[in-house]
Structures are given as C-alpha cells and as structure tokens.
Design an enzyme around this catalytic site. Structure first.
Site, PDB file in Angstrom:
ATOM      1  CG  ASP A  90      -0.251  -0.020   2.528  1.00  0.00           C
ATOM      2  OD1 ASP A  90       0.961   0.259   2.562  1.00  0.00           O
ATOM      3  OD2 ASP A  90      -0.918  -0.305   3.535  1.00  0.00           O
ATOM      4  CG  ASP A 265      -5.895  -5.547   1.626  1.00  0.00           C
ATOM      5  OD1 ASP A 265      -5.574  -5.238   2.786  1.00  0.00           O
ATOM      6  OD2 ASP A 265      -6.445  -4.747   0.836  1.00  0.00           O
TER       7      ASP A 265
END
EC number: 2.4.2.29
Length: 370
Positions: A90, A265
């Site tokens: 991320d 996720d």
C-alpha cells in the site's frame, strides 16, 4: 510488469490471471496482510500451504522499521522476507491519516510525527514511490487521501480531487524511478457516485496498470458499502484488474466478486484467528466458548487444512484459554486456508458459469451454523 487476462465471466463475476514479476496469480484472489513483512503467526512455507498467491506489505511501517537502508541491502522485500511470490504494497497513506493530531495534510503531502520515536517525517506521492521502488513490490499503490466513512459532499470532493492530483504525481514519480513493476490508481469519492465517476475518469486519463476501490469499509454502514460497490464495480475498465482495498468478511468477498472485483486484502482472517474467531463454511466458531471444551470434532469436517486434519475443537479451545502461541498459529492456518478455499470455489463457479447458484448455496451454508 503486469499482464491481465480475463478468461471467463459469470454475471459481473470475473475469472482471470495476473502476470507479475514474481509470478502469475489466479483471480479472484485474496491477499493475506503482512504488515511488517510477515503474516502474523505464519512462516512462508505454511503460508504457501494455505494456497496464498500474493501477500500485502505495509509501506508506512516498513519505512519506519526496519527502514529503506536495511531492505535495500537485500534488494527488496522478497529476499528480506523469504517470500518469493508476488507482493503488493500500500502507499502508506491510510496509516498516516490514521495518526489524527500527529499529522498535517497539505497539497504537497503529509507532515507527521513518527509514532515510534517522535521524529518529524514527510510523506508525499514522490516519497511513497521512492519507498515502494526500494521495497520492489510487484504492485505499487498511488498515494491517496482516505476520508472517514461518512463526510459531506464538498469535503469528499476536495479530498477526491487532491487524490487525483496525487495520482498524477505518483504516476510521474513511478516512471521517473524506472520502477519495473505495476502501479495501481485508487478510486475515491466516499459514498457519492458522481465523485466516484469523476475519480475513475481522472485515473483512466492518467493511465494505470490496475484500478483499486478505496475508502470503503472505513466506518460506513454495510448497506452503503454494498450500494457503492454495486454502482462502481460494473464501471471499472474490463481490461484491468480491480482491487477492493481492506475488505473483508467472507460475505464481503462474495459480494465483491459478484460486482466485478478481482483482488482483496484484509487483516480479518489473521486478527480474528488470534482472537479465537474462526471461519467455516457453516458459519463462525468462537473457540473460547465453553461449549467447545470437550468437542471432539474438527472445526470443519470438510476442510483439508493442517489444523482440521489433526486437531479437535476441544484442543483449540484449550490452547486459546491458556494463551498458547500454538493456538494462534493453528487458528491462523485454518482461517487463511478457509479464505483461500473460498476464492478457489468462486473461481471454479465462474469457470462453470454458475456463480449465482454458488452465491445462494454459500449464504445458505453460512446461515446454518457451525
């Protein structure tokens, strides 16, 4: 490098393959979260046995500890962690925005204090791309601003438009670093369809390898999350992978796939495992409950994971009650295996063009109770 191939659809559900620098992924796919470069209570070989194809690493935390100098010495996360399949990182934005009073957002980026030692730090789109280039993750995420679950239209619009400007800067910096991996843009806009459409158009004009849907599962009511998903999912470009960030429950995954999502996720299977909350096809098991203390059955008689093949609910109850670390490990093995089997079942249902029937059976089984 990224090459996405769409093989089959069933309604809006999609079956594809995603070729990355460290391997090929079958989609739809669930990515276990390895915040600090490790999925909690798992080794890479155990993780592989659950069927995991790709994991997520956290740019913010890895930047702070162990730092870029250390990870750079190893040539990136793969050799540092011993996980040699694909990794997505991320941007670090969500963690920075979660710092509250410790951070200040400007057009240039985010000024914040390190939660570890109080150092003053600055995260910009360019810095995020630098960090993720050193991490050498297969999929890099743009830096964006994530608003809370429900804000007014004007606030959501200003935030979304800044995220678009940051997307352009992320794209430029990613290219300047000659990063050989893939870069995803993130659709923002809170609960407002017009803003989501504007965001998606802007990202399409900039050009990304994949598109993520951000800003969901951040406190908004579940029906509102599903509404946005049903509106936005079918709008996403058919030739690119679609990633729903930070989601979610088994029911969320099925709903996401039904609306064209390819990648997910969430910390839920691992965090819940450590807290004794276990997922099965027949519903959830809270293993700390006294009713399981002399239960000789496995968690799920149809599950082929290491935990279900070897251990009873009664033993898992004992491990949880005594705080044994082995309990957290065995619970995590099961929950991750369950999530990966769920994704495999959805892939098979799409291939057979029977996803609607799969959905009905899934919900009926989960409602039965374990």
């Amino acid at each position: 490098m990224l090459e996405f191939t769409l093989h089959k659809t069933s309604g809006h559900a999609r079956r594809g393959t995603l070729r990355l620098n460290h391997g090929t992924i079958e989609t739809p796919v669930f990515m276990p979260v390895g915040t600090y470069g490790a999925v909690k209570a798992m080794t890479p070989d155990r993780l592989d046995e659950t069927g995991a194809q790709i994991i997520l690493g956290n740019t913010f935390h890895l930047w702070l500890r162990p730092g870029l100098d250390v990870i750079g010495t190893f040539g990136g996360l793969h050799d540092f962690t011993g996980w040699h399949k694909p990794i997505l990182t991320d941007s670090g934005g969500f963690q920075v925005f979660s710092l509250g009073d410790l951070r200040k957002i400007t057009e240039e980026g985010v000024h914040f204090q390190s939660p570890i030692n109080g150092d003053k730090l600055f995260l910009s789109p360019e810095k995020s791309m630098e960090i993720q280039t050193v991490l050498n993750s297969d999929i890099v995420m743009q830096l964006d601003e994530c608003t809370p679950g429900q804000v007014d239209h004007a606030t959501a619009k200003a935030s979304m438009q800044m995220s678009l400007r940051w997307a352009e800067r992320s794209r430029r910096a990613f290219d300047d670093y000659r990063n050989p991996n893939a870069l995803f843009g993130i659709v923002q806009g809170n609960l407002y369809l017009d803003l989501r459409e504007e965001s998606l158009k802007g990202l399409t004009d900039i050009g990304f390898d994949g598109i993520a849907v951000g800003g969901l599962s951040v406190g908004e009511p579940k029906p509102e999350m599903y509404r946005v998903l049903r509106e936005v999912g079918p709008m996403l470009p058919a030739d690119k992978p679609h990633y729903l960030m930070g989601v979610g429950t088994p029911e969320d995954l099925v709903e996401g796939v039904a609306n064209g999502i390819d990648m997910f996720d969430c910390v839920m299977p691992t965090r819940n495992a450590r807290n004794g909350w276990l997922f099965t096809r027949w519903g959830d098991v809270k293993i700390k409950n006294a009713r399981y203390k002399d239960d000789t059955r496995p968690l799920d008689e149809q599950c082929s994971c290491y935990t279900c093949r070897h251990f009873s609910r009664g033993y898992l109850h004992h491990l949880h009650r005594t705080g044994e670390i082995t309990g957290a490990m065995l619970n995590t093995v099961h929950n991750l295996h369950y999530y990966q089997e769920l994704m495999a079942d959805m892939r098979a249902a799409i291939e057979a063009d029977s996803f609607a029937g799969f959905q009905q059976e899934f919900h009926a089984q989960r409602a039965r109770g374990a």
